[in-house]
Design a protein around this motif. Structure first.
Motif, PDB file in Angstrom:
ATOM      1  N   GLU A 117    -107.197  27.116 -37.649  1.00  0.00           N
ATOM      2  CA  GLU A 117    -106.217  27.806 -38.489  1.00  0.00           C
ATOM      3  C   GLU A 117    -105.563  28.943 -37.705  1.00  0.00           C
ATOM      4  O   GLU A 117    -104.339  29.142 -37.769  1.00  0.00           O
ATOM      5  CB  GLU A 117    -106.894  28.359 -39.748  1.00  0.00           C
ATOM      6  N   ALA A 118    -106.392  29.688 -36.954  1.00  0.00           N
ATOM      7  CA  ALA A 118    -105.857  30.780 -36.143  1.00  0.00           C
ATOM      8  C   ALA A 118    -104.929  30.244 -35.058  1.00  0.00           C
ATOM      9  O   ALA A 118    -103.880  30.837 -34.766  1.00  0.00           O
ATOM     10  CB  ALA A 118    -107.009  31.574 -35.518  1.00  0.00           C
ATOM     11  N   PHE A 119    -105.298  29.102 -34.462  1.00  0.00           N
ATOM     12  CA  PHE A 119    -104.471  28.534 -33.401  1.00  0.00           C
ATOM     13  C   PHE A 119    -103.101  28.124 -33.934  1.00  0.00           C
ATOM     14  O   PHE A 119    -102.076  28.340 -33.276  1.00  0.00           O
ATOM     15  CB  PHE A 119    -105.161  27.325 -32.772  1.00  0.00           C
ATOM     16  N   PHE A 120    -103.065  27.521 -35.109  1.00  0.00           N
ATOM     17  CA  PHE A 120    -101.773  27.149 -35.685  1.00  0.00           C
ATOM     18  C   PHE A 120    -100.921  28.389 -35.953  1.00  0.00           C
ATOM     19  O   PHE A 120     -99.714  28.389 -35.667  1.00  0.00           O
ATOM     20  CB  PHE A 120    -101.969  26.354 -36.973  1.00  0.00           C
ATOM     21  N   ASP A 121    -101.521  29.435 -36.500  1.00  0.00           N
ATOM     22  CA  ASP A 121    -100.759  30.656 -36.750  1.00  0.00           C
ATOM     23  C   ASP A 121    -100.229  31.251 -35.447  1.00  0.00           C
ATOM     24  O   ASP A 121     -99.082  31.726 -35.386  1.00  0.00           O
ATOM     25  CB  ASP A 121    -101.642  31.690 -37.477  1.00  0.00           C
ATOM     26  N   GLU A 122    -101.066  31.232 -34.410  1.00  0.00           N
ATOM     27  CA  GLU A 122    -100.617  31.707 -33.095  1.00  0.00           C
ATOM     28  C   GLU A 122     -99.482  30.822 -32.575  1.00  0.00           C
ATOM     29  O   GLU A 122     -98.506  31.319 -31.993  1.00  0.00           O
ATOM     30  CB  GLU A 122    -101.789  31.702 -32.109  1.00  0.00           C
ATOM     31  N   GLY A 123     -99.613  29.497 -32.807  1.00  0.00           N
ATOM     32  CA  GLY A 123     -98.584  28.568 -32.360  1.00  0.00           C
ATOM     33  C   GLY A 123     -97.265  28.749 -33.087  1.00  0.00           C
ATOM     34  O   GLY A 123     -96.191  28.667 -32.481  1.00  0.00           O
ATOM     35  N   PHE A 124     -97.323  29.010 -34.394  1.00  0.00           N
ATOM     36  CA  PHE A 124     -96.098  29.249 -35.163  1.00  0.00           C
ATOM     37  C   PHE A 124     -95.327  30.436 -34.579  1.00  0.00           C
ATOM     38  O   PHE A 124     -94.102  30.385 -34.430  1.00  0.00           O
ATOM     39  CB  PHE A 124     -96.432  29.531 -36.628  1.00  0.00           C
ATOM     40  N   LYS A 125     -96.058  31.498 -34.255  1.00  0.00           N
ATOM     41  CA  LYS A 125     -95.413  32.694 -33.704  1.00  0.00           C
ATOM     42  C   LYS A 125     -94.796  32.388 -32.343  1.00  0.00           C
ATOM     43  O   LYS A 125     -93.667  32.807 -32.043  1.00  0.00           O
ATOM     44  CB  LYS A 125     -96.430  33.826 -33.587  1.00  0.00           C
ATOM     45  N   MET A 126     -95.519  31.643 -31.509  1.00  0.00           N
ATOM     46  CA  MET A 126     -95.016  31.319 -30.172  1.00  0.00           C
ATOM     47  C   MET A 126     -93.776  30.429 -30.264  1.00  0.00           C
ATOM     48  O   MET A 126     -92.788  30.636 -29.549  1.00  0.00           O
ATOM     49  CB  MET A 126     -96.106  30.624 -29.356  1.00  0.00           C
ATOM     50  N   ILE A 127     -93.819  29.430 -31.151  1.00  0.00           N
ATOM     51  CA  ILE A 127     -92.675  28.526 -31.297  1.00  0.00           C
ATOM     52  C   ILE A 127     -91.459  29.273 -31.826  1.00  0.00           C
ATOM     53  O   ILE A 127     -90.323  29.035 -31.384  1.00  0.00           O
ATOM     54  CB  ILE A 127     -93.059  27.350 -32.216  1.00  0.00           C
ATOM     55  N   SER A 128     -91.675  30.178 -32.772  1.00  0.00           N
ATOM     56  CA  SER A 128     -90.542  30.946 -33.311  1.00  0.00           C
ATOM     57  C   SER A 128     -89.899  31.807 -32.223  1.00  0.00           C
ATOM     58  O   SER A 128     -88.675  31.971 -32.186  1.00  0.00           O
ATOM     59  CB  SER A 128     -91.001  31.816 -34.484  1.00  0.00           C
ATOM     60  N   GLU A 129     -90.726  32.340 -31.317  1.00  0.00           N
ATOM     61  CA  GLU A 129     -90.197  33.141 -30.216  1.00  0.00           C
ATOM     62  C   GLU A 129     -89.428  32.264 -29.227  1.00  0.00           C
ATOM     63  O   GLU A 129     -88.354  32.649 -28.741  1.00  0.00           O
ATOM     64  CB  GLU A 129     -91.337  33.864 -29.501  1.00  0.00           C
ATOM     65  N   GLU A 130     -89.971  31.078 -28.916  1.00  0.00           N
ATOM     66  CA  GLU A 130     -89.294  30.178 -27.979  1.00  0.00           C
ATOM     67  C   GLU A 130     -87.958  29.690 -28.540  1.00  0.00           C
ATOM     68  O   GLU A 130     -86.996  29.486 -27.793  1.00  0.00           O
ATOM     69  CB  GLU A 130     -90.201  28.992 -27.671  1.00  0.00           C
ATOM     70  N   LEU A 131     -87.906  29.481 -29.850  1.00  0.00           N
ATOM     71  CA  LEU A 131     -86.665  29.041 -30.479  1.00  0.00           C
ATOM     72  C   LEU A 131     -85.698  30.183 -30.731  1.00  0.00           C
ATOM     73  O   LEU A 131     -84.519  29.943 -31.026  1.00  0.00           O
ATOM     74  CB  LEU A 131     -86.975  28.351 -31.816  1.00  0.00           C
ATOM     75  N   GLY A 132     -86.189  31.413 -30.629  1.00  0.00           N
ATOM     76  CA  GLY A 132     -85.360  32.559 -30.979  1.00  0.00           C
ATOM     77  C   GLY A 132     -85.071  32.607 -32.458  1.00  0.00           C
ATOM     78  O   GLY A 132     -84.000  33.052 -32.884  1.00  0.00           O
ATOM     79  N   LYS A 133     -86.052  32.127 -33.265  1.00  0.00           N
ATOM     80  CA  LYS A 133     -85.875  32.071 -34.717  1.00  0.00           C
ATOM     81  C   LYS A 133     -87.042  32.793 -35.396  1.00  0.00           C
ATOM     82  O   LYS A 133     -88.001  32.141 -35.840  1.00  0.00           O
ATOM     83  CB  LYS A 133     -85.806  30.629 -35.207  1.00  0.00           C
ATOM     84  N   PRO A 134     -86.984  34.104 -35.495  1.00  0.00           N
ATOM     85  CA  PRO A 134     -88.070  34.830 -36.175  1.00  0.00           C
ATOM     86  C   PRO A 134     -88.206  34.449 -37.642  1.00  0.00           C
ATOM     87  O   PRO A 134     -89.279  34.593 -38.230  1.00  0.00           O
ATOM     88  CB  PRO A 134     -87.665  36.306 -36.017  1.00  0.00           C
ATOM     89  N   GLU A 135     -87.135  33.893 -38.221  1.00  0.00           N
ATOM     90  CA  GLU A 135     -87.174  33.496 -39.631  1.00  0.00           C
ATOM     91  C   GLU A 135     -88.053  32.267 -39.861  1.00  0.00           C
ATOM     92  O   GLU A 135     -88.378  31.922 -40.999  1.00  0.00           O
ATOM     93  CB  GLU A 135     -85.767  33.233 -40.155  1.00  0.00           C
ATOM     94  N   LEU A 136     -88.438  31.588 -38.772  1.00  0.00           N
ATOM     95  CA  LEU A 136     -89.287  30.398 -38.895  1.00  0.00           C
ATOM     96  C   LEU A 136     -90.591  30.703 -39.628  1.00  0.00           C
ATOM     97  O   LEU A 136     -91.068  29.896 -40.436  1.00  0.00           O
ATOM     98  CB  LEU A 136     -89.593  29.826 -37.506  1.00  0.00           C
ATOM     99  N   LEU A 137     -91.156  31.881 -39.382  1.00  0.00           N
ATOM    100  CA  LEU A 137     -92.426  32.243 -40.008  1.00  0.00           C
ATOM    101  C   LEU A 137     -92.292  32.340 -41.516  1.00  0.00           C
ATOM    102  O   LEU A 137     -93.238  32.026 -42.248  1.00  0.00           O
ATOM    103  CB  LEU A 137     -92.940  33.564 -39.418  1.00  0.00           C
ATOM    104  N   ASP A 138     -91.129  32.772 -41.979  1.00  0.00           N
ATOM    105  CA  ASP A 138     -90.896  32.816 -43.424  1.00  0.00           C
ATOM    106  C   ASP A 138     -90.585  31.417 -43.964  1.00  0.00           C
ATOM    107  O   ASP A 138     -90.995  31.066 -45.081  1.00  0.00           O
ATOM    108  CB  ASP A 138     -89.730  33.755 -43.743  1.00  0.00           C
TER     109      ASP A 138
END
Length: 243
Positions: A117-138
């Motif tokens: 679960e922690a890895f997925f949350d870490e991955g979501f943050k990393m992917i949002s940064e790579e995409l330049g889409k901070p709104e992805l987390l929401d």
């Protein structure tokens, strides 16, 4: 403890039950609950009034590791560089490996589930940064993500309903399965969501029974090994397709 000699299985059960009795009923909360690896060796014999030691055996614990090494005067130098915090998901995975080696399979499964679960949350943050889409987390925690599986079921049966259903927009808890499905539907990922969820299910399939207090969950060493393999696969493949 599949594959262990019966004498070790019985001895461990007796020692464990006594330890729990002391811990719960005789003010032993600070006492360590033994694990299978704590049993070092067992000696047993069969005797009669007329004959002693008809059978006598001494056996070491199957989980004991014997390492043979030759001493050396060579000094090992380790360069740690700049020490950074280790990701919580990796700490959880490491704890799972440790508890698995001790024979505490329920504990190992707990930490594997916390870790993934922690890895997925870490991955979501990393992917949002790579995409330049901070709104992805929401987005992945939005009602839209929650209702996506239901929308797919309805529109697969009634194609003319695509885009016509107004799902509730109240804030609601979104499961990890729904978050992953939303991410994979809207962004180009390395693998299919079906393959990812299949590997995730290997880790999480016994979680509810364990977390909701069912005593007999049936967690074996094989269960933990398969879950560790799935964890490694997810860690390697949960990323954007462009990588």
């Amino acid at each position: 403890m599949n594959g262990w000699p019966k004498c070790f299985v019985l001895a461990y059960k007796i020692i464990r039950d006594i330890a729990w009795k002391i811990r719960i009923e005789h003010n032993g909360e600070n006492q360590w609950v033994p694990s299978p690896r704590d049993l070092n060796e067992i000696t047993w014999s069969i005797s009669t009034p007329s004959f002693e030691n008809i059978e006598w055996k001494k056996m070491g614990a199957p989980s004991d590791l014997i390492r043979v090494s030759q001493p050396t005067d060579q000094v090992t130098h380790l360069d740690f560089g700049e020490i950074e915090d280790i990701a919580w998901s990796e700490k959880c995975r490491s704890l799972a490996v440790m508890y698995s080696g001790m024979g505490q399979h329920e504990e190992a499964l707990f930490w594997l589930n916390a870790g993934i679960e922690a890895f997925f949350d870490e991955g979501f943050k990393m992917i949002s940064e790579e995409l330049g889409k901070p709104e992805l987390l929401d987005e992945i925690s939005s009602p839209k993500a929650f209702w996506l599986p239901a929308d797919e079921v309805v529109t697969s049966q009634f194609p003319d309903m695509v885009g016509k259903i107004n799902w509730p927009d109240d804030k609601i808890h979104v499961s990890m399965y729904a978050k992953l499905k939303f991410l994979y539907k809207n962004y180009n990922m390395k693998t299919s969501v079906k393959k990812l969820q299949k590997e995730y299910r290997v880790i999480s399939k016994n979680r509810n029974d364990l977390f909701h207090g069912k005593e007999k969950v049936g967690i074996t060493p094989e269960t933990i090994q398969k879950a560790l393999q799935s964890f490694a696969w997810i860690k390697e493949n949960f990323k954007l397709a462009s990588e």
